[in-house]
Write a protein that holds these residues in place. Structure first.
Motif, PDB file in Angstrom:
ATOM      1  N   ASN A  77       6.464   1.027   3.472  1.00 18.29           N
ATOM      2  CA  ASN A  77       5.845   0.732   2.170  1.00 18.29           C
ATOM      3  C   ASN A  77       4.573   1.583   2.081  1.00 18.29           C
ATOM      4  OD1 ASN A  77       4.008  -0.664   3.878  1.00 18.29           O
ATOM      5  ND2 ASN A  77       5.272  -2.497   3.721  1.00 18.29           N
ATOM      6  N   ALA A  78       3.771   1.381   1.064  1.00 17.76           N
ATOM      7  CA  ALA A  78       2.547   2.182   0.945  1.00 17.76           C
ATOM      8  C   ALA A  78       1.547   1.821   2.032  1.00 17.76           C
ATOM      9  CB  ALA A  78       1.921   1.966  -0.428  1.00 17.76           C
ATOM     10  N   THR A  79       1.499   0.562   2.410  1.00 15.30           N
ATOM     11  CA  THR A  79       0.562   0.132   3.463  1.00 15.30           C
ATOM     12  C   THR A  79       0.837   0.899   4.750  1.00 15.30           C
ATOM     13  OG1 THR A  79       0.550  -2.062   2.473  1.00 15.30           O
ATOM     14  CG2 THR A  79      -0.245  -1.888   4.748  1.00 15.30           C
ATOM     15  N   HIS A 103      -7.228  -1.048  -2.565  1.00 14.56           N
ATOM     16  CA  HIS A 103      -6.433  -2.164  -2.049  1.00 14.56           C
ATOM     17  C   HIS A 103      -6.765  -2.314  -0.551  1.00 14.56           C
ATOM     18  CE1 HIS A 103      -2.533  -3.958  -0.733  1.00 14.56           C
ATOM     19  NE2 HIS A 103      -2.487  -4.444  -1.958  1.00 14.56           N
ATOM     20  N   SER A 105      -4.906  -2.140   1.809  1.00 13.89           N
ATOM     21  CA  SER A 105      -4.144  -1.190   2.628  1.00 13.89           C
ATOM     22  C   SER A 105      -4.954   0.068   2.918  1.00 13.89           C
ATOM     23  CB  SER A 105      -2.825  -0.833   1.944  1.00 13.89           C
ATOM     24  OG  SER A 105      -3.070  -0.435   0.617  1.00 13.89           O
ATOM     25  N   ASN A 155      -4.968  -1.448  -9.017  1.00 15.01           N
ATOM     26  CA  ASN A 155      -3.978  -2.527  -9.163  1.00 15.01           C
ATOM     27  C   ASN A 155      -4.594  -3.773  -9.787  1.00 15.01           C
ATOM     28  OD1 ASN A 155      -5.466  -3.107  -6.752  1.00 15.01           O
ATOM     29  ND2 ASN A 155      -3.912  -4.600  -6.199  1.00 15.01           N
ATOM     30  N   ASP A 180      -3.333   7.484  -3.192  1.00 15.00           N
ATOM     31  CA  ASP A 180      -2.471   6.295  -3.141  1.00 15.00           C
ATOM     32  C   ASP A 180      -1.848   6.128  -4.530  1.00 15.00           C
ATOM     33  OD1 ASP A 180      -1.387   3.785  -3.189  1.00 15.00           O
ATOM     34  OD2 ASP A 180      -3.222   2.710  -2.662  1.00 15.00           O
ATOM     35  N   GLN A 183       0.472   2.420  -7.664  1.00 14.23           N
ATOM     36  CA  GLN A 183       0.543   1.842  -9.007  1.00 14.23           C
ATOM     37  C   GLN A 183       0.833   2.874 -10.090  1.00 14.23           C
ATOM     38  OE1 GLN A 183       0.662  -1.275  -9.748  1.00 14.23           O
ATOM     39  NE2 GLN A 183       0.019  -2.184  -7.816  1.00 14.23           N
ATOM     40  N   THR A 203       5.002   3.650  -2.621  1.00  9.08           N
ATOM     41  CA  THR A 203       5.837   2.521  -2.225  1.00  9.08           C
ATOM     42  C   THR A 203       7.073   2.537  -3.114  1.00  9.08           C
ATOM     43  OG1 THR A 203       5.599   0.249  -1.423  1.00  9.08           O
ATOM     44  CG2 THR A 203       5.056   0.610  -3.735  1.00  9.08           C
ATOM     45  N   HIS A 205       9.064  -0.060  -4.132  1.00  9.20           N
ATOM     46  CA  HIS A 205       9.525  -1.271  -4.827  1.00  9.20           C
ATOM     47  C   HIS A 205       8.779  -1.589  -6.115  1.00  9.20           C
ATOM     48  CE1 HIS A 205       6.161  -3.945  -3.447  1.00  9.20           C
ATOM     49  NE2 HIS A 205       6.051  -2.986  -2.541  1.00  9.20           N
ATOM     50  N   LYS A 206       7.868  -0.700  -6.525  1.00  9.78           N
ATOM     51  CA  LYS A 206       7.162  -0.989  -7.778  1.00  9.78           C
ATOM     52  C   LYS A 206       7.812  -0.133  -8.876  1.00  9.78           C
ATOM     53  CE  LYS A 206       3.170  -2.325  -5.074  1.00  9.78           C
ATOM     54  NZ  LYS A 206       2.421  -3.570  -5.127  1.00  9.78           N
TER      55      LYS A 206
HETATM   56  C1  LIG Z   1      -3.077   0.298  -5.151  1.00 12.94           C
HETATM   57  C2  LIG Z   1      -2.194  -0.263  -4.082  1.00 12.94           C
HETATM   58  N1  LIG Z   1      -2.119   0.362  -2.900  1.00 12.94           N
HETATM   59  C3  LIG Z   1      -1.333  -0.082  -1.913  1.00 12.94           C
HETATM   60  C4  LIG Z   1      -0.561  -1.207  -2.070  1.00 12.94           C
HETATM   61  C5  LIG Z   1       0.313  -1.662  -0.944  1.00 12.94           C
HETATM   62  O1  LIG Z   1       1.657  -1.585  -1.318  1.00 12.94           O
HETATM   63  P1  LIG Z   1       2.772  -2.221  -0.370  1.00 12.94           P
HETATM   64  O2  LIG Z   1       2.514  -3.708  -0.362  1.00 12.94           O
HETATM   65  O3  LIG Z   1       4.062  -1.866  -0.986  1.00 12.94           O
HETATM   66  O4  LIG Z   1       2.555  -1.656   0.979  1.00 12.94           O
HETATM   67  C6  LIG Z   1      -0.610  -1.914  -3.268  1.00 12.94           C
HETATM   68  C7  LIG Z   1       0.178  -3.139  -3.455  1.00 12.94           C
HETATM   69  O5  LIG Z   1       0.066  -3.865  -4.397  1.00 12.94           O
HETATM   70  C8  LIG Z   1      -1.441  -1.417  -4.311  1.00 12.94           C
HETATM   71  O6  LIG Z   1      -1.497  -2.032  -5.490  1.00 12.94           O
END
Ligand SMILES: Cc1ncc(COP(=O)(O)O)c(C=O)c1O
Length: 387
Positions: A77-79, A103, A105, A155, A180, A183, A203, A205-206
Motif C-alpha cells: 500500500n502507500a504506507t 498522513h 505514513s 486527505n 505521496d 489521494q 496505493t 485501493h483508492k
Molecule cells: C495522503 C495519504 N497518504 C498515505 C496514506 C496511506 O495509504 P494506505 O493506507 O493505503 O497505506 C493515506 C491513506 O489514507 C493518505 O490519505
C-alpha cells in the motif's frame, strides 16, 4: 438490497467503494486461471502469471510517466511504499523536509528516524487556503537535506499542493522529491516527467479502483534506494546478498498477484472513463455539497472556500457537536458513511484547531450521484434543525 438498506458511501478517501464490477470479475477470472507464484517457477503457468506482473509494471510506468517499468516497485500500500522510500533514503546526519499536511505514513517513519538520532526534519505549514508555500521549502533547504517528501493532495481538506515549483527547487539542489499521490492518483493527472519528481508513492485501493493490499513506488532512474527488507526475489538465489537489480532489490517476498490483477483492471477502468471526466463529475458534486453546507450557519467547513486545486474531499463540524457523534448520527439515522476523527493526519487537525476530536470528512468517489449529495444535505439540515 432494498433502498432502505442502501448506504450512501462518502468515505472514498479511505478506500473507494464499491469497486467496478469488471475489476472484481477480472480478479476472480484471472486469479482462478493463473493464481500461481509469479517470477519463480519455469512452468508455463508461472510465466503467464509473470507476464501479468510485467504488463502491469508497464501500464503503471506509462500511467505515471515513469522512466522504466523496472523502476515500478510493488508494495502492500502507500504506507509500505513510503516506508521503503523514506527509510531507504535517510542516511545518518541527514535532514528531511515535509509538511504539516502529511498522513502518519510519512510522519511516523520521520519521527522514528529522528528518535533514533538518524535524521532531523522540518515540516512546512499550510496557509489559510490549505496550501504549502514553495518559499518555505526553499528557506528550509540546507546542504545536508537528503529528501523532500510531500502529499500531493491532503486527505483531510483535499487541497492539491504546488508540486512543480517545489520540484524545481529540489532539482536545482539535487534533493530527491518523493510525492505521496495516495489521494490524487486516479483523479488528478500525475506525470512524473511533467512534475519532475524523483518518485511517487501510490496505493491501489483508492481512486485507482483496485483492491486493498497493493500499492507501490515509481522511481526515476537516477534515484537509488537502499533496501530495508531482505528475502526471496526469484533471482540471484545463490547469493546471501539482496540483489542490486530493480525492481527486485525493493521487492522481497512473493508479490500480491491478485492485487496486481485488480490494480491493472482498476487503472484500465479509470482510463476508459477518463480521469478528467471522473474528476469533473466528483468536483461538481463536491461543489454542490460545499454550497449546501455553506448555507447552514452551524456547519463549519475547513479550507473549502476555493475548490480550484482541490480533490473531492470536504471536512466539517457542526458547532458544539462532537465529530464522532455527528458521524454516528449520519450513519445510524441516515445510512450515510463518512469518516470522523483525525484521519491519521494529527498535525493537520492541530493546525486547523480541530484536535483532539477532529472533524467529519465527506469524500466523493466515481459512483456517487446528485441524489446522494442531496440526501446528505437533507440529513445535515435535519441534524442542525434539532440542535
Ligand atoms: C495522503 C495519504 N497518504 C498515505 C496514506 C496511506 O495509504 P494506505 O493506507 O493505503 O497505506 C493515506 C491513506 O489514507 C493518505 O490519505
Amino acid at each position: 438490497m432494498t433502498d432502505e438498506d442502501r448506504i450512501i458511501y462518502l468515505d472514498n478517501a479511505a478506500t473507494t467503494f464499491p469497486k467496478p464490477p469488471e475489476v472484481l470479475a477480472e480478479m476472480h477470472e484471472v486469479y482462478a486461471k493463473l493464481g500461481v507464484s509469479p517470477g519463480r517457477g519455469t512452468y508455463d503457468l508461472a510465466s503467464q502469471a509473470d507476464e501479468i506482473v510485467s504488463r502491469t509494471r508497464n501500464q503503471i510506468c506509462q500511467f505515471f510517466g515513469g522512466d522504466s517499468p523496472d523502476r515500478v516497485i510493488f508494495a502492500n500500500n502507500a504506507t509500505d511504499a513510503l516506508n521503503t522510500a523514506i527509510l531507504g533514503l535517510a542516511k545518518p546526519g541527514g535532514h528531511v523536509i515535509s509538511s504539516r499536511l502529511e498522513h502518519n505514513s510519512v510522519l511516523r517513519p520521520l519521527y522514528y528516524l529522528r528518535q533514533e538520532g538518524i535524521v532531523t526534519y522540518d515540516l512546512v505549514p499550510f496557509d489559510e487556503q490549505g496550501f504549502t508555500d514553495p518559499q518555505d521549502f526553499r528557506n528550509l533547504m540546507r546542504p545536508e537535506t537528503q529528501l523532500v517528501v510531500l502529499t500531493h493532495a491532503s486527505n483531510v481538506i483535499g487541497t492539491v499542493q504546488p508540486i512543480a515549483e517545489i520540484a524545481a527547487l529540489c532539482n536545482e539542489r539535487g534533493i530527491p522529491f518523493i510525492l505521496d499521490v495516495t489521494q490524487s492518483a486516479g483523479v488528478v493527472p500525475v506525470n512524473m516527467k511533467e512534475l519532475e519528481v524523483a518518485a511517487v508513492a501510490f496505493t491501489g485501493h483508492k481512486a485507482l479502483m483496485g483492491p486493498t493490499g497493493i500499492g507501490g513506488l515509481v522511481l526515476r532512474k537516477d534515484l537509488e534506494i537502499q533496501p530495508t527488507r531482505f528475502g526471496g526475489t526469484g533471482v540471484d538465489s545463490s547469493s546471501l546478498l539482496q540483489t542490486d537489480d530493480y525492481p527486485f532489490r525493493l521487492e522481497a517476498g512473493t508479490i500480491n498477484l491478485l492485487g496486481i490483477i485488480g490494480l491493472s483492471a482498476g487503472i484500465r477502468y479509470i482510463t476508459r472513463r477518463g480521469i478528467e471526466n471522473i474528476y469533473r463529475e466528483e468536483m461538481m458534486l463536491c461543489r454542490r455539497l460545499r454550497d449546501g453546507f455553506a448555507e447552514m450557519d452551524q456547519v463549519h467547513l475547513y479550507r473549502a472556500n476555493d475548490l480550484n486545486n482541490h480533490v473531492a474531499v470536504l471536512m466539517c463540524n457542526i458547532a458544539g457537536m462532537d465529530a464522532r457523534d455527528l458521524g454516528d448520527i449520519l450513519d445510524g439515522d441516515f445510512h450515510i458513511a463518512t469518516r470522523s476523527g483525525l484521519h491519521c493526519a494529527p498535525l493537520t487537525h492541530l493546525d486547523l484547531g480541530t484536535s483532539p476530536a477532529g472533524g467529519v470528512r465527506f469524500s466523493l468517489g466515481p459512483f456517487n450521484t446528485l441524489p446522494d449529495v442531496d440526501a446528505v444535505l437533507r440529513a445535515m439540515r435535519e441534524i442542525v434543525a434539532t440542535r
